[in-house]
Design a protein around this motif. Structure first.
Motif, PDB file in Angstrom:
ATOM      1  N   VAL A  67      19.231 -85.891  42.544  1.00  0.00           N
ATOM      2  CA  VAL A  67      19.789 -87.577  41.370  1.00  0.00           C
ATOM      3  C   VAL A  67      20.214 -86.774  39.898  1.00  0.00           C
ATOM      4  CG1 VAL A  67      20.093 -88.958  40.415  1.00  0.00           C
ATOM      5  CG2 VAL A  67      18.781 -89.182  42.562  1.00  0.00           C
ATOM      6  N   LYS A  68      19.734 -85.767  39.551  1.00  0.00           N
ATOM      7  CA  LYS A  68      19.391 -84.853  37.836  1.00  0.00           C
ATOM      8  C   LYS A  68      20.255 -84.204  37.936  1.00  0.00           C
ATOM      9  CE  LYS A  68      17.283 -83.063  34.686  1.00  0.00           C
ATOM     10  NZ  LYS A  68      15.810 -81.968  34.173  1.00  0.00           N
ATOM     11  N   HIS A  69      20.852 -83.282  38.936  1.00  0.00           N
ATOM     12  CA  HIS A  69      21.764 -82.250  38.741  1.00  0.00           C
ATOM     13  C   HIS A  69      22.455 -82.232  39.450  1.00  0.00           C
ATOM     14  CE1 HIS A  69      18.956 -79.148  37.254  1.00  0.00           C
ATOM     15  NE2 HIS A  69      17.444 -79.837  37.379  1.00  0.00           N
ATOM     16  N   ILE A  70      22.777 -83.010  40.626  1.00  0.00           N
ATOM     17  CA  ILE A  70      24.058 -83.239  41.813  1.00  0.00           C
ATOM     18  C   ILE A  70      24.687 -84.584  41.610  1.00  0.00           C
ATOM     19  CG2 ILE A  70      25.471 -82.877  44.111  1.00  0.00           C
ATOM     20  CD1 ILE A  70      21.811 -82.112  44.589  1.00  0.00           C
ATOM     21  N   ASP A  71      26.231 -84.080  40.659  1.00  0.00           N
ATOM     22  CA  ASP A  71      27.365 -85.281  40.890  1.00  0.00           C
ATOM     23  C   ASP A  71      28.250 -84.795  41.944  1.00  0.00           C
ATOM     24  OD1 ASP A  71      29.106 -87.520  40.198  1.00  0.00           O
ATOM     25  OD2 ASP A  71      29.115 -86.370  37.964  1.00  0.00           O
ATOM     26  N   LEU A  72      28.142 -86.215  43.066  1.00  0.00           N
ATOM     27  CA  LEU A  72      29.246 -85.942  43.998  1.00  0.00           C
ATOM     28  C   LEU A  72      30.101 -86.487  43.689  1.00  0.00           C
ATOM     29  CD1 LEU A  72      27.491 -87.696  47.039  1.00  0.00           C
ATOM     30  CD2 LEU A  72      27.957 -85.774  46.529  1.00  0.00           C
ATOM     31  N   ASN A  73      30.384 -86.576  42.344  1.00  0.00           N
ATOM     32  CA  ASN A  73      31.746 -87.263  41.743  1.00  0.00           C
ATOM     33  C   ASN A  73      32.658 -85.383  41.783  1.00  0.00           C
ATOM     34  OD1 ASN A  73      31.926 -90.156  41.764  1.00  0.00           O
ATOM     35  ND2 ASN A  73      30.325 -89.954  40.503  1.00  0.00           N
ATOM     36  N   ALA A  74      31.989 -84.128  41.509  1.00  0.00           N
ATOM     37  CA  ALA A  74      32.819 -83.799  41.357  1.00  0.00           C
ATOM     38  C   ALA A  74      32.408 -82.408  42.616  1.00  0.00           C
ATOM     39  CB  ALA A  74      32.082 -82.805  39.866  1.00  0.00           C
ATOM     40  N   HIS A  75      31.434 -82.907  43.818  1.00  0.00           N
ATOM     41  CA  HIS A  75      31.159 -82.573  44.438  1.00  0.00           C
ATOM     42  C   HIS A  75      32.372 -81.904  45.501  1.00  0.00           C
ATOM     43  CE1 HIS A  75      30.030 -81.451  48.744  1.00  0.00           C
ATOM     44  NE2 HIS A  75      28.980 -80.647  47.892  1.00  0.00           N
ATOM     45  N   LYS A  76      32.932 -80.501  46.058  1.00  0.00           N
ATOM     46  CA  LYS A  76      33.688 -80.412  47.062  1.00  0.00           C
ATOM     47  C   LYS A  76      33.251 -79.227  47.502  1.00  0.00           C
ATOM     48  CE  LYS A  76      37.089 -82.203  44.463  1.00  0.00           C
ATOM     49  NZ  LYS A  76      37.350 -83.765  45.360  1.00  0.00           N
ATOM     50  N   GLY A  77      32.903 -79.566  48.956  1.00  0.00           N
ATOM     51  CA  GLY A  77      32.691 -78.983  50.190  1.00  0.00           C
ATOM     52  C   GLY A  77      33.489 -78.975  51.695  1.00  0.00           C
ATOM     53  N   ALA A  78      33.210 -78.144  52.577  1.00  0.00           N
ATOM     54  CA  ALA A  78      33.934 -78.400  53.699  1.00  0.00           C
ATOM     55  C   ALA A  78      32.898 -79.743  54.587  1.00  0.00           C
ATOM     56  CB  ALA A  78      33.877 -77.084  54.873  1.00  0.00           C
ATOM     57  N   HIS A  79      31.185 -78.606  54.800  1.00  0.00           N
ATOM     58  CA  HIS A  79      30.716 -79.965  55.232  1.00  0.00           C
ATOM     59  C   HIS A  79      31.001 -81.537  54.702  1.00  0.00           C
ATOM     60  CE1 HIS A  79      27.173 -81.524  57.048  1.00  0.00           C
ATOM     61  NE2 HIS A  79      27.226 -80.087  58.155  1.00  0.00           N
ATOM     62  N   PRO A  80      30.772 -82.996  55.814  1.00  0.00           N
ATOM     63  CA  PRO A  80      30.916 -83.675  55.330  1.00  0.00           C
ATOM     64  C   PRO A  80      30.136 -84.245  54.479  1.00  0.00           C
ATOM     65  CG  PRO A  80      31.332 -83.637  58.427  1.00  0.00           C
ATOM     66  CD  PRO A  80      31.457 -82.101  56.996  1.00  0.00           C
ATOM     67  N   ARG A  81      29.712 -84.878  53.787  1.00  0.00           N
ATOM     68  CA  ARG A  81      28.792 -85.990  52.917  1.00  0.00           C
ATOM     69  C   ARG A  81      29.064 -86.747  52.279  1.00  0.00           C
ATOM     70  NH1 ARG A  81      31.847 -86.452  49.467  1.00  0.00           N
ATOM     71  NH2 ARG A  81      32.614 -85.424  47.752  1.00  0.00           N
ATOM     72  N   MET A  82      27.952 -87.780  52.146  1.00  0.00           N
ATOM     73  CA  MET A  82      28.140 -89.585  51.462  1.00  0.00           C
ATOM     74  C   MET A  82      26.821 -89.306  50.378  1.00  0.00           C
ATOM     75  SD  MET A  82      26.302 -91.435  54.980  1.00  0.00           S
ATOM     76  CE  MET A  82      24.067 -91.026  54.707  1.00  0.00           C
ATOM     77  N   GLY A  83      26.056 -88.406  50.688  1.00  0.00           N
ATOM     78  CA  GLY A  83      24.857 -88.340  49.347  1.00  0.00           C
ATOM     79  C   GLY A  83      24.639 -87.390  48.578  1.00  0.00           C
ATOM     80  N   ALA A  84      24.092 -87.117  47.566  1.00  0.00           N
ATOM     81  CA  ALA A  84      22.935 -86.143  46.690  1.00  0.00           C
ATOM     82  C   ALA A  84      22.361 -85.218  48.422  1.00  0.00           C
ATOM     83  CB  ALA A  84      22.934 -86.249  45.854  1.00  0.00           C
ATOM     84  N   VAL A  85      21.544 -86.114  48.402  1.00  0.00           N
ATOM     85  CA  VAL A  85      20.353 -85.920  48.987  1.00  0.00           C
ATOM     86  C   VAL A  85      20.934 -86.289  50.946  1.00  0.00           C
ATOM     87  CG1 VAL A  85      18.493 -85.877  50.148  1.00  0.00           C
ATOM     88  CG2 VAL A  85      18.973 -86.390  47.480  1.00  0.00           C
ATOM     89  N   ASP A  86      21.963 -86.268  51.445  1.00  0.00           N
ATOM     90  CA  ASP A  86      23.130 -86.439  52.320  1.00  0.00           C
ATOM     91  C   ASP A  86      21.511 -86.850  53.453  1.00  0.00           C
ATOM     92  OD1 ASP A  86      25.563 -86.992  52.970  1.00  0.00           O
ATOM     93  OD2 ASP A  86      24.864 -85.219  54.553  1.00  0.00           O
TER      94      ASP A  86
END
Length: 297
Positions: A67-86
């Motif tokens: 929660v402290k280190h990951i911001d999904l608003n700035a996250h880009k990646g090939a794998h589907p995801r819905m959460g920082a801890v997906d």
């Protein structure tokens, strides 16, 4: 008898600083088995196992780091995801029943939602309704569309608020059987080929039993990948999957570049591949010296 449970949380990050912070929690509680990450997927998979209480403590601390280190608003990646801890899968390993593991998964989900304000969906054997058994159904739409999705009563989370965490999104947590992540990289950058192969081999389209597959682009390597999850390690093998993908790739005039195992795999799927590849009349785990010695001691 000592109870052993495995936990394999998937995090939406691949940078070294974040990975070190995440793994440190599991190391502190002496339950870390290993971890892997991929820059194109922008994802990390950590494997931990040990006494349930130790694994649970390490997990809850690690979610806080995410929660402290990951911001999904700035996250880009090939794998589907819905959460920082997906997704947070638990697997009962030794002297622990599936029912006991489900209770642990529910406890983890409750603690995560209460402590960090992250909505959590129970999935797989822990699912609260049939539409939540498959992770792909929960995750469909991804982080960007989850807020709208959760306004439907059908997608109210099992724990936590009815709106995604502003940077960490939502999480899925539950007990599943052994799952093996197996990827095959193709010597081409044509994503259409990877997607066509993935579609043709997945079980849901009449392909290989117990296999889920996606076609993904690996931009850093200028190639594409058939990314797979083997959900039934008793019904198929690496060799069968590899040979099938190789044949289909060659139909497009493409060769396999390499393959990779993400995380750990049970001995039986390795044994079945050896048996098929070498055409042994019979072959099982007892033919492997180290495995036999470990099992006896």
């Amino acid at each position: 008898m000592e109870k052993i449970i495995e936990c394999v949380p998937n995090f939406s990050a691949s940078d070294e600083k974040t990975l070190k912070a995440l793994t440190r929690c599991f190391e502190k509680h002496r339950v870390l088995l290993g971890y892997e990450s991929d820059i194109d997927h922008n994802r990390a998979v950590i494997t931990a196992a040990g006494k349930p209480q130790a694994v649970l403590k390490a997990l809850i601390e690690t979610v806080g780091v995410a929660v402290k280190h990951i911001d999904l608003n700035a996250h880009k990646g090939a794998h589907p995801r819905m959460g920082a801890v997906d997704v947070i899968p638990f697997v009962p390993i030794k002297n622990i029943t599936k029912e006991e593991a489900v209770l642990i998964s529910k406890k983890a989900a409750q603690k995560i939602s209460q402590k960090y304000g992250i909505p959590v969906f129970l999935y797989a054997h822990s699912a609260s309704s049939p539409n939540r058994v498959q992770l792909s159904d929960i995750r469909r739409g991804g982080f960007e569309n989850m807020a709208a999705k959760m306004q439907s009563p059908e997608w109210k989370p099992d724990f936590g608020p009815n709106i995604p965490h502003k940077t960490a999104g939502v999480a899925a947590c539950g007990v599943r059987d052994f799952l093996v992540a197996f990827n095959i990289n193709l010597d081409t950058n044509d994503l259409r080929i990877a997607k066509k192969i993935a579609s043709s081999i997945r079980e849901s389209n009449g392909g290989i039993k117990g296999l889920k597959a996606l076609g993904l682009e690996l931009k850093s390597k200028n190639i594409v990948q058939v990314s797979m999850n083997i959900t039934n390690t008793k019904s198929t093998s690496f060799f069968e999957i590899y040979q099938t993908v190789k044949k289909k790739a060659r139909n497009f005039g493409v060769e396999i570049k390499n393959s990779e195992l993400v995380g750990l795999a049970p001995m039986r799927i390795l044994s079945s591949s050896i048996k098929e590849a070498l055409k042994f009349d019979s072959f099982d785990d007892d033919k492997i010296l180290e495995y036999l010695l470990w099992d006896r001691h």
